[in-house]
Write an enzyme that holds these catalytic residues in place. Structure first.
Site, mmCIF file in Angstrom:
data_model
loop_
_atom_site.group_PDB
_atom_site.id
_atom_site.type_symbol
_atom_site.label_atom_id
_atom_site.label_comp_id
_atom_site.label_asym_id
_atom_site.label_seq_id
_atom_site.Cartn_x
_atom_site.Cartn_y
_atom_site.Cartn_z
ATOM 1 C CB SER A 176 -0.895 0.019 1.242
ATOM 2 O OG SER A 176 -1.555 1.267 1.379
ATOM 3 C CE1 TYR A 191 -4.652 -2.026 4.620
ATOM 4 C CE2 TYR A 191 -3.891 0.171 4.032
ATOM 5 C CZ TYR A 191 -4.288 -1.102 3.667
ATOM 6 O OH TYR A 191 -4.299 -1.455 2.333
ATOM 7 C CE LYS A 195 -2.110 -4.118 2.831
ATOM 8 N NZ LYS A 195 -2.195 -5.432 2.136
#
Length: 286
Positions: A176, A191, A195
Site C-alpha cells: 500500500s 493498517y 503494509k
C-alpha cells in the site's frame, strides 16, 4: 578484471563443481521476452471481488492459461460473470489465508487441477480507518493476522511448492502507499504498519529464494475505487486534501493496477526481484 572474466573464473574453479545455483536462474535461449502470461497458472488470494478480481481479469486479458481465486467468501455476480466470459480459465477454491493448513490444502487442490502454479499474488487483506487511540487489541490482531501473517503463510507455502515442482515462480504481494507515508484522507496507523511489514518482508524473501529462481516483489496501490474505499472521495474536504497530495486527484479503477502485476508475474521480469512498485498516481507515494 572484467565482471565476465571474474564470473568465468569463479564458475570454472573446479571441473567437478555443479552449476552454481544463481546461473540456473538465468533465462534460457527459448525465453519469451514478451510481457505475457501465456501458459502460466496464476493464483490470487482474495480474488472474488475488488482489487483481486481486477488483477484476475487483467491476467486473463494477458493470456494467462488459468487464474485461480483463493478466497474465504463465495463468488459473487461479478466473479461469475468473468468466469462465464473465460470458459474454464477462472476457478475458485476456498481458502482461509490465516490458516496454514487451509493454504496448503488449497494449493494442493490447485496443482492437482491445473498441473502447476507459476505465479502467486498475496492480495487478501483488510483495512480499518480510525484514529490510533480508538483501536482495540482485537482489531489490531485481526489486521495483523490477515495482512501480515496471512501474506507470510501464503508466500512460504507457495515457495515450498515452487521448489518441489522445480518452478521458477513469481510471488507478488499487495502492499500500500501507506507503507511510505500516512494516508491523510483516511488515516490508519495499524493498517500502514501491516503494509510496511509486507513491503519489508519482500526484500528478505527475495534474497533468500533467489537461488531457487523465485522472485518476490510487491505493488503499492494508492486510492483505488473498491467497496472498502467508496467513502474516501465523498469527504467534504476531499478537494482540499488533494491540493496537498498533488498528482492525480482521483480514485483509480482497480484494473489500472493490473499491468504492474502482469509485468512482475511475467518472464519479462526475470531479473526483477525485491522491489516495490507504487501505483498511486504519485498520491502519497513519496
Amino acid at each position: 578484471m572484467s565482471p565476465t572474466a571474474d564470473l568465468n573464473r569463479s564458475s570454472s574453479s573446479s571441473s567437478s563443481d555443479p552449476t552454481p545455483a544463481f546461473l540456473d536462474t538465468q533465462p534460457g535461449p527459448d525465453h519469451d521476452w514478451r510481457i505475457t502470461l501465456k501458459d502460466k497458472v496464476i493464483a490470487i488470494t482474495g480474488a472474488n471481488r475488488g482489487i483481486g478480481l481486477a488483477i484476475a481479469e487483467v491476467c486473463l486479458a494477458n493470456e494467462a492459461a488459468a487464474v485461480i481465486s483463493l478466497d474465504l467468501f463465495e463468488p459473487g455476480p461479478e466473479f461469475l460473470a468473468l468466469q462465464a466470459a473465460h470458459a474454464k480459465c477462472l476457478q475458485y477454491i476456498y481458502c482461509d489465508v490465516t490458516s496454514e493448513q487451509s493454504i496448503s490444502s488449497a494449493l494442493d487442490t490447485a496443482i492437482a487441477s491445473r498441473g502447476a502454479i507459476h505465479g502467486f499474488v498475496a492480495n487478501a487483506g483488510m483495512t480499518k480507518h480510525q484514529p490510533a487511540l480508538d483501536f482495540s487489541r482485537a482489531q489490531l490482531d485481526q489486521l495483523f493476522n490477515l495482512n501480515v501473517f496471512g501474506a507470510y503463510f501464503c508466500a512460504t507455502a507457495v515457495a515450498r511448492k515452487f521448489i518441489e515442482l522445480g518452478i521458477k515462480g513469481s510471488i507478488v504481494f499487495t502492499a500500500s502507499m501507506t507503507s511510505y507515508r500516512p494516508n491523510r484522507a483516511a488515516p490508519s496507523a495499524p493498517y500502514g504498519a501491516t503494509k510496511g511489514a509486507v513491503r519489508n518482508m519482500v526484500h528478505t524473501l527475495a534474497m533468500e529464494w533467489a537461488k531457487h529462481g523465485i522472485r518476490v516483489n510487491s505493488i503499492s496501490p494508492g486510492f483505488i475505487k473498491t467497496a472498502m474505499t467508496y467513502f474516501v472521495d465523498q469527504a467534504p474536504d476531499w478537494n482540499l486534501k488533494m491540493q496537498y497530495y498533488g498528482g492525480m486527484p482521483r480514485l483509480a479503477e482497480p484494473k489500472e493496477l493490473g499491468g504492474g502485476y502482469v509485468y512482475l508475474l511475467s518472464d519479462g521480469a526475470s531479473y526483477t526481484t525485491g522491489i516495490d512498485i507504487p501505483i498511486a498516481g504519485i498520491v502519497g507515494a513519496w
